[in-house]
Design an enzyme around this catalytic site. Structure first.
Site, PDB file in Angstrom:
ATOM      1  N   GLN A  82       0.543  -1.311  -0.212  1.00  0.00           N
ATOM      2  CA  GLN A  82      -0.174   0.067   0.075  1.00  0.00           C
ATOM      3  C   GLN A  82       0.944   0.449  -0.206  1.00  0.00           C
ATOM      4  OE1 GLN A  82      -3.224   0.431  -0.170  1.00  0.00           O
ATOM      5  NE2 GLN A  82      -4.020  -1.419  -0.113  1.00  0.00           N
ATOM      6  N   ASP A 105      -9.351  -9.496  -1.256  1.00  0.00           N
ATOM      7  CA  ASP A 105      -8.150  -7.899  -1.256  1.00  0.00           C
ATOM      8  C   ASP A 105      -8.366  -8.161  -3.278  1.00  0.00           C
ATOM      9  OD1 ASP A 105      -7.215  -5.706  -1.699  1.00  0.00           O
ATOM     10  OD2 ASP A 105      -5.733  -6.521  -0.241  1.00  0.00           O
ATOM     11  N   CYS A 115     -10.707  -0.762  -3.822  1.00  0.00           N
ATOM     12  CA  CYS A 115      -9.893   0.109  -4.139  1.00  0.00           C
ATOM     13  C   CYS A 115     -10.953   1.440  -5.242  1.00  0.00           C
ATOM     14  CB  CYS A 115      -8.590   0.231  -4.463  1.00  0.00           C
ATOM     15  SG  CYS A 115      -7.891  -0.567  -5.825  1.00  0.00           S
TER      16      CYS A 115
END
Length: 587
Positions: free
Chosen positions: A378, A509, A537
């Site tokens: 990240q 994810d 995201c």
């Protein structure tokens, strides 16, 4: 080239789909649809009376026909060098030819031909309106440029509270659209939007937070060499780069490196690469800038002279690896340098390690992570800690400090980290369980299994197990397809762990575009998994996956459906429009 769309880690693979069959002269042909960003421009019929036109209008394409299909169709039925340009608007295409004879031949070939069962009609039309041609000429002389703030941090002019309010409003709109999609799929969602959507969690820092960025090495509007971001539309036929000085999301060390790179490129004698003329050398500089370490990755175009190439590599090492006891204001910190040669954007290559240490390290939530050039991490480390803590809270994992927890949990826990990458999420959650054991908040068995297609990422994950003092009995990482591993899950858990008596929880994810149907159906079919966290995201892109996880059981979507229990927005990207969603699903 860098744009607002890909600065926030939009480097995820996209999927291609097979088109339906195309009928041409009553014969079937197969075409493959590919994602493309072509000029889907509206064309008016108002100026169709120009006598010297070399342009035709083709009508009656099906509504679902796209630019790629039309282009491949024309390349199949016409000589590839006979036409210059194609523009598609809705069900009408406009094609420009090189000369009158090729235009006439094209009209004879295309008129009355079938495309996916519809008969095409063709007529000769005028050239593009003069006003549009003038606009193009003006753009070439005076291109429309964006500032670096508009490109990278469009919300920088707002207070942070206003930024969060803007993202919260966008979350509400996206949630309402999701609820509408769920309803259309026959899914009864009990909770209202205001009950589902939690207040957005802020980032602990809002400036100088980015630990990774890829900068374009190019030229400003005045021709001077610049390292920064592309500021104009590529359709203008040239690439104009603007500097990063006004943007505050980069660390000071990153700024100094970029300035040093700009100076170095000017002095090197090697020109920046020109994407349109396909000449030049320097392409991009990637900076991975962490608290103690910093990695640089130089990307260049192939260069024929091997001796000159070796000299410039040595010069890079001498300039960017510094050993000074008393650094001055212009100095920077670099601990690792890589080099990669890329001719085309679609090429794959293995970066060459030039100097320094082969890996860099970052620290978060008590864990250490080894990062190689291709490792995903990240871009906001402190924001990552907020995100992963919120994931653990959504899974109801015990906290080290929790006044509301009176009983010690002894229930066995199995965490499935789906699309685990280098194992950052599961390692942080296992560390949380480990710390909870030390303070008497948890006394059960726990194990995590990470699943990832990319083998290099699994190698990094296994190294990270050792770096954090854990072992393969508690953390296990597997390279393979999630749906296949789910079916043989019992072989990846300790013999004394009974799936039927274990609290099985998943963390999914996926890449920005979401997951394919096989993984979604695999999650539904894993009956022992009652709790799933979907991290996105790009919440808009996640809508299809969320609907498919919740839709009623059918022949395609087997297994008991999930239900959305809560949506937690998290701001990992201050000053930008982007944010993350943590979606809690239960059944």
């Amino acid at each position: 080239m860098i744009s607002e769309e890909n600065i926030h880690e939009l480097d995820q693979p996209s999927e291609t789909k097979n088109n339906s069959k195309l009928l041409e002269n009553e014969k079937e042909q197969d075409f493959k649809d590919e994602p493309i960003d072509e000029e889907m421009l509206e064309t008016s019929d108002k100026n169709d009376e120009v006598s010297e036109s070399l342009r035709i209008q083709i009508k009656s394409f099906p509504k679902f026909a796209n630019y790629v299909q039309v282009k491949k169709f024309l390349q199949k039925v016409l000589p590839s060098d006979s036409f210059r340009k194609i523009k598609l608007f809705k069900q009408t295409a406009f094609v420009s030819f090189k000369n009158a004879s090729e235009l006439e031949a094209g009209m004879l070939t295309l008129n009355g031909m079938k495309f996916k069962g519809t008969v095409l009609t063709v007529k000769r039309v005028g050239e593009e309106p003069e006003s549009r041609q003038a606009d193009v000429r003006n753009n070439e002389e005076h291109p429309i440029l964006k500032s670096v703030v508009e490109i990278v941090s469009p919300l920088a002019g707002l207070s942070y509270q206003d930024q969060l309010a803007s993202k919260m409003e966008e979350s509400k709109r996206t949630t309402k659209n999701l609820m509408s999609q769920l309803k259309s799929a026959g899914i009864r969602q009990v909770k209202h939007v205001d009950e589902l959507l939690m207040p957005i969690l802020p980032s602990p820092i809002t400036r100088e937070y980015r630990n990774k960025c890829e900068f374009t090495i190019g030229r400003r509007a005045d021709g001077e060499i610049c390292v920064g971001f592309v500021a104009n539309r590529m359709s203008e036929g040239r690439c104009i780069v603007v500097p990063i000085d006004e943007c505050t999301i980069f660390r000071e060390n990153t700024r100094r490196i970029v300035h040093a790179c700009e100076k170095f490129v000017k002095e090197s004698g090697f020109p920046p690469f020109d994407e349109f003329q396909r000449i030049g050398f320097w392409k991009t500089l990637t900076v991975r800038d962490f608290i103690g370490d910093c990695m640089l990755i130089f990307t260049v175009h192939p260069w024929k002279d091997a001796d000159e190439l070796e000299k410039v590599k040595q010069a890079v090492v001498q300039r960017f690896i510094q050993f000074k006891s008393a650094p001055d204001e212009e100095d920077f910190r670099v601990t690792s340098i890589y080099w990669q040669t890329v001719e085309n954007a679609s090429d794959t290559c293995v970066p060459e390690h030039l100097a320094g240490v082969p890996y860099v390290y970052e620290y978060a939530l008590g864990c250490t992570f080894r990062i190689s050039p291709a490792t995903f991490f990240q871009t906001n480390t402190r924001g990552l800690e907020v995100l992963y803590t919120a994931i653990g809270d959504a899974l109801r994992l015990p906290k080290i400090v929790d006044e509301n927890q009176s009983e010690v949990s002894q229930e066995p826990i199995l965490l499935l980290d789906i699309c685990c990458g280098a194992g950052t999420i599961s390692l942080c959650l296992m560390k949380r369980l480990e710390e909870a054991k030390k303070v008497g908040k948890f006394n059960g068995k726990c194990r995590s299994i990470g699943i990832e297609l990319v083998e290099d990422a699994i190698k990094d994950a296994k190294i990270n197990i050792k770096e954090n003092g854990m072992d393969s009995d508690s953390c296990h990482y597997v390279s393979g397809q999630a749906e296949n591993i789910f079916r043989s899950l019992k072989y990846y858990i300790p013999p004394d762990m009974d799936l039927g008596k274990t609290r099985v929880m998943g963390i999914l994810d996926p890449p920005r575009a979401g997951m394919n149907d096989k993984v979604i159906i695999g999650c539904r079919n894993l009956k022992e998994m009652k709790h799933l966290i979907y991290v996105s995201c790009d919440p808009k892109a996640a809508t299809k996956n969320l609907v498919d996880l919740c839709r009623p059981t059918s022949r395609k979507y087997e297994g008991e459906p999930f239900q959305i229990a809560r949506i937690q927005p998290v701001d990992l990207f201050p000053q930008t429009r982007h944010f993350e969603w943590i979606v809690e699903l239960i059944r």
